[in-house]
Design an enzyme around this catalytic site. Structure first.
Site, PDB file in Angstrom:
ATOM      1  N   ASN A 154       3.200  -7.104  12.972  1.00  0.00           N
ATOM      2  CA  ASN A 154       2.918  -5.677  13.175  1.00  0.00           C
ATOM      3  C   ASN A 154       3.443  -5.262  14.552  1.00  0.00           C
ATOM      4  OD1 ASN A 154       1.500  -3.551  11.631  1.00  0.00           O
ATOM      5  ND2 ASN A 154       0.325  -3.285  13.491  1.00  0.00           N
ATOM      6  N   THR A 189       0.641  -2.946   8.662  1.00  0.00           N
ATOM      7  CA  THR A 189      -0.528  -2.219   8.167  1.00  0.00           C
ATOM      8  C   THR A 189      -1.622  -2.233   9.228  1.00  0.00           C
ATOM      9  OG1 THR A 189      -2.202  -2.111   6.401  1.00  0.00           O
ATOM     10  CG2 THR A 189      -1.229  -4.256   6.801  1.00  0.00           C
ATOM     11  N   SER A 190      -2.341  -1.113   9.313  1.00  0.00           N
ATOM     12  CA  SER A 190      -3.281  -0.922  10.417  1.00  0.00           C
ATOM     13  C   SER A 190      -4.560  -1.735  10.272  1.00  0.00           C
ATOM     14  CB  SER A 190      -3.656   0.557  10.507  1.00  0.00           C
ATOM     15  OG  SER A 190      -4.235   0.959   9.281  1.00  0.00           O
ATOM     16  N   CYS A 234      -1.203  11.268 -16.201  1.00  0.00           N
ATOM     17  CA  CYS A 234      -1.900  12.329 -16.926  1.00  0.00           C
ATOM     18  C   CYS A 234      -3.403  12.211 -16.674  1.00  0.00           C
ATOM     19  CB  CYS A 234      -1.616  12.234 -18.425  1.00  0.00           C
ATOM     20  SG  CYS A 234      -2.671  13.392 -19.347  1.00  0.00           S
ATOM     21  N   GLN A 263       0.853  -1.197   0.000  1.00  0.00           N
ATOM     22  CA  GLN A 263       0.000   0.000   0.000  1.00  0.00           C
ATOM     23  C   GLN A 263       0.887   1.245   0.000  1.00  0.00           C
ATOM     24  OE1 GLN A 263      -3.423  -0.678   3.057  1.00  0.00           O
ATOM     25  NE2 GLN A 263      -1.754  -2.059   3.580  1.00  0.00           N
ATOM     26  N   ASN A 264       2.195   1.022   0.120  1.00  0.00           N
ATOM     27  CA  ASN A 264       3.107   2.167   0.219  1.00  0.00           C
ATOM     28  C   ASN A 264       3.355   2.792  -1.146  1.00  0.00           C
ATOM     29  OD1 ASN A 264       3.223   1.582   2.877  1.00  0.00           O
ATOM     30  ND2 ASN A 264       5.236   0.602   2.820  1.00  0.00           N
ATOM     31  N   ILE A 265       3.545   4.086  -1.102  1.00  0.00           N
ATOM     32  CA  ILE A 265       3.834   4.808  -2.339  1.00  0.00           C
ATOM     33  C   ILE A 265       5.328   5.134  -2.427  1.00  0.00           C
ATOM     34  CG2 ILE A 265       1.491   5.676  -2.619  1.00  0.00           C
ATOM     35  CD1 ILE A 265       2.286   8.294  -1.303  1.00  0.00           C
ATOM     36  N   HIS A 324      -1.595   1.270  -4.289  1.00  0.00           N
ATOM     37  CA  HIS A 324      -1.995   2.666  -4.090  1.00  0.00           C
ATOM     38  C   HIS A 324      -1.116   3.630  -4.890  1.00  0.00           C
ATOM     39  CE1 HIS A 324      -4.130   1.588  -0.032  1.00  0.00           C
ATOM     40  NE2 HIS A 324      -4.804   1.227  -1.086  1.00  0.00           N
TER      41      HIS A 324
HETATM   42  P1  NAD Z   1      -1.021   2.998   8.772  1.00  0.00           P
HETATM   43  O1  NAD Z   1      -0.109   4.145   9.018  1.00  0.00           O
HETATM   44  O2  NAD Z   1      -2.484   3.186   8.859  1.00  0.00           O
HETATM   45  O3  NAD Z   1      -0.630   1.835   9.778  1.00  0.00           O
HETATM   46  C1  NAD Z   1       0.721   1.489  10.007  1.00  0.00           C
HETATM   47  C2  NAD Z   1       0.778   0.246  10.874  1.00  0.00           C
HETATM   48  O4  NAD Z   1       2.141  -0.098  11.020  1.00  0.00           O
HETATM   49  C3  NAD Z   1       0.202   0.433  12.292  1.00  0.00           C
HETATM   50  O5  NAD Z   1      -0.648  -0.661  12.611  1.00  0.00           O
HETATM   51  C4  NAD Z   1       1.450   0.426  13.174  1.00  0.00           C
HETATM   52  O6  NAD Z   1       1.233  -0.207  14.433  1.00  0.00           O
HETATM   53  C5  NAD Z   1       2.413  -0.408  12.361  1.00  0.00           C
HETATM   54  N1  NAD Z   1       3.824  -0.093  12.602  1.00  0.00           N
HETATM   55  C6  NAD Z   1       4.386   1.104  12.912  1.00  0.00           C
HETATM   56  N2  NAD Z   1       5.705   0.977  13.043  1.00  0.00           N
HETATM   57  C7  NAD Z   1       5.996  -0.319  12.795  1.00  0.00           C
HETATM   58  C8  NAD Z   1       7.200  -1.080  12.791  1.00  0.00           C
HETATM   59  N3  NAD Z   1       8.388  -0.521  13.061  1.00  0.00           N
HETATM   60  N4  NAD Z   1       7.133  -2.404  12.504  1.00  0.00           N
HETATM   61  C9  NAD Z   1       5.936  -2.997  12.242  1.00  0.00           C
HETATM   62  N5  NAD Z   1       4.768  -2.330  12.253  1.00  0.00           N
HETATM   63  C10 NAD Z   1       4.803  -1.009  12.514  1.00  0.00           C
HETATM   64  O7  NAD Z   1      -0.607   2.432   7.367  1.00  0.00           O
HETATM   65  P2  NAD Z   1      -1.394   1.609   6.259  1.00  0.00           P
HETATM   66  O8  NAD Z   1      -2.210   0.542   6.895  1.00  0.00           O
HETATM   67  O9  NAD Z   1      -0.345   1.241   5.272  1.00  0.00           O
HETATM   68  O10 NAD Z   1      -2.397   2.658   5.587  1.00  0.00           O
HETATM   69  C11 NAD Z   1      -1.898   3.914   5.252  1.00  0.00           C
HETATM   70  C12 NAD Z   1      -2.221   4.462   3.888  1.00  0.00           C
HETATM   71  O11 NAD Z   1      -1.435   5.652   3.741  1.00  0.00           O
HETATM   72  C13 NAD Z   1      -1.802   3.587   2.751  1.00  0.00           C
HETATM   73  O12 NAD Z   1      -2.846   3.568   1.872  1.00  0.00           O
HETATM   74  C14 NAD Z   1      -0.580   4.262   2.086  1.00  0.00           C
HETATM   75  O13 NAD Z   1      -0.793   4.451   0.696  1.00  0.00           O
HETATM   76  C15 NAD Z   1      -0.461   5.609   2.709  1.00  0.00           C
HETATM   77  N6  NAD Z   1       0.880   5.862   3.302  1.00  0.00           N
HETATM   78  C16 NAD Z   1       2.007   5.413   2.681  1.00  0.00           C
HETATM   79  C17 NAD Z   1       3.268   5.621   3.267  1.00  0.00           C
HETATM   80  C18 NAD Z   1       4.495   5.093   2.560  1.00  0.00           C
HETATM   81  O14 NAD Z   1       4.500   4.993   1.340  1.00  0.00           O
HETATM   82  N7  NAD Z   1       5.563   4.725   3.290  1.00  0.00           N
HETATM   83  C19 NAD Z   1       3.377   6.287   4.479  1.00  0.00           C
HETATM   84  C20 NAD Z   1       2.199   6.767   5.092  1.00  0.00           C
HETATM   85  C21 NAD Z   1       0.960   6.534   4.478  1.00  0.00           C
END
Ligand code: NAD
Length: 228
Positions: A196, A171-172, A113, A87-89, A105
């Protein structure tokens, strides 16, 4: 062994990329509705561009951590039997050695575009960028905003239905459809595992959950899976 790994912001946290849902419920000080919806972009494109331009620029100062690197090792061992969905960008999986990453994502280092849908690799700021060379349309960050359809869903659904192991990392469990993959995988008979920092919102759906930092849990799980 067919494996699907789903990662979220938590896997990049120890690299210094802030997660999404911090205690204040903001993303880098912004309300999600102000920076991550099509409505926000239509209303105030400058603010949205500045937000993603800053996220893109910040990538230069971070590096993959042992969790990203362990998944690169898993890919080299399993080849096409692994689907890594993130889900990371950010691009830390690629820099950690994963060649085939499904960014459901979207990606910071890509421009989309709004006119013709063409995608172009992108490095610098996008604010004030020239329009699309093909159709003259405006460029937007190639990220999936709330209310938009995630990318690659057909491939993900096929892989999740056919996998033996489904592992969710950092992921949350709050953002759908990704949060629902575990139930889909379990319904098709996969072993499900959550790695997690703390129990996620969806932790009860997993057969097994391990809690701690990804940089420790992920390399240990990969060793275990590969029998090292
Ligand atoms: P989230 O931020 O909602 O949840 C992050 C989860 O990771 C939490 O449950 C937390 O407890 C856990 N966490 C934190 N530190 C950790 C570690 N060191 N080891 C293991 N787990 C850890 O993230 P999500 O569920 O990915 O949803 C967020 C949305 O926001 C996504 O759709 C994404 O596109 C975007 N986003 C992306 C980035 C990125 O690209 N790195 C960063 C922030 C948000």
């Amino acid at each position: 062994m067919r494996v699907v790994v789903l990662t979220g912001a938590g896997i990049s946290a120890e690299s210094g990329v802030p997660t999404f849902r911090d205690a204040d419920g903001l993303w880098e000080g912004h309300r999600v509705e102000d920076v991550a919806t099509p409505e926000a972009f239509a209303r105030d494109p400058e603010t949205v561009h500045r937000f993603y331009d800053a996220r893109r620029a910040a990538l230069a100062a971070v590096a993959p951590n042992p969790a990203h690197e362990a998944l690169g090792r898993l890919e080299r061992a399993l080849g096409d039997d692994l689907l890594l969905v993130t889900q990371n960008i950010d691009d830390l999986h690629e820099r950690g050695g994963s060649a085939d990453v499904l960014h459901m994502h979207g990606r910071l280092r890509s421009a989309l575009c709004a006119g013709c849908g063409a995608r172009t690799g992108w490095e610098g700021p996008m604010l004030d960028a020239a329009p699309c060379a093909d159709c003259g349309g405006d460029l937007r960050p190639d990220v999936v905003w709330f209310g938009e359809v995630p990318l690659g869903m057909d491939r993900i659904q096929r892989a999740v239905a056919g996998c033996e192991v489904f592992c969710s990392i950092g992921t949350s469990g709050a953002v759908y459809p990704a949060a629902g993959f575990v139930q889909y995988a379990a319904a098709y008979g996969a072993r499900t595992l959550e790695l997690n920092l703390v129990p996620s919102e969806g932790t009860a759906h997993f057969a097994e959950a391990r809690h701690g930092p990804a940089s420790v849990l992920v390399p240990a799980w990969v060793d275990e899976l590969l029998g090292d």
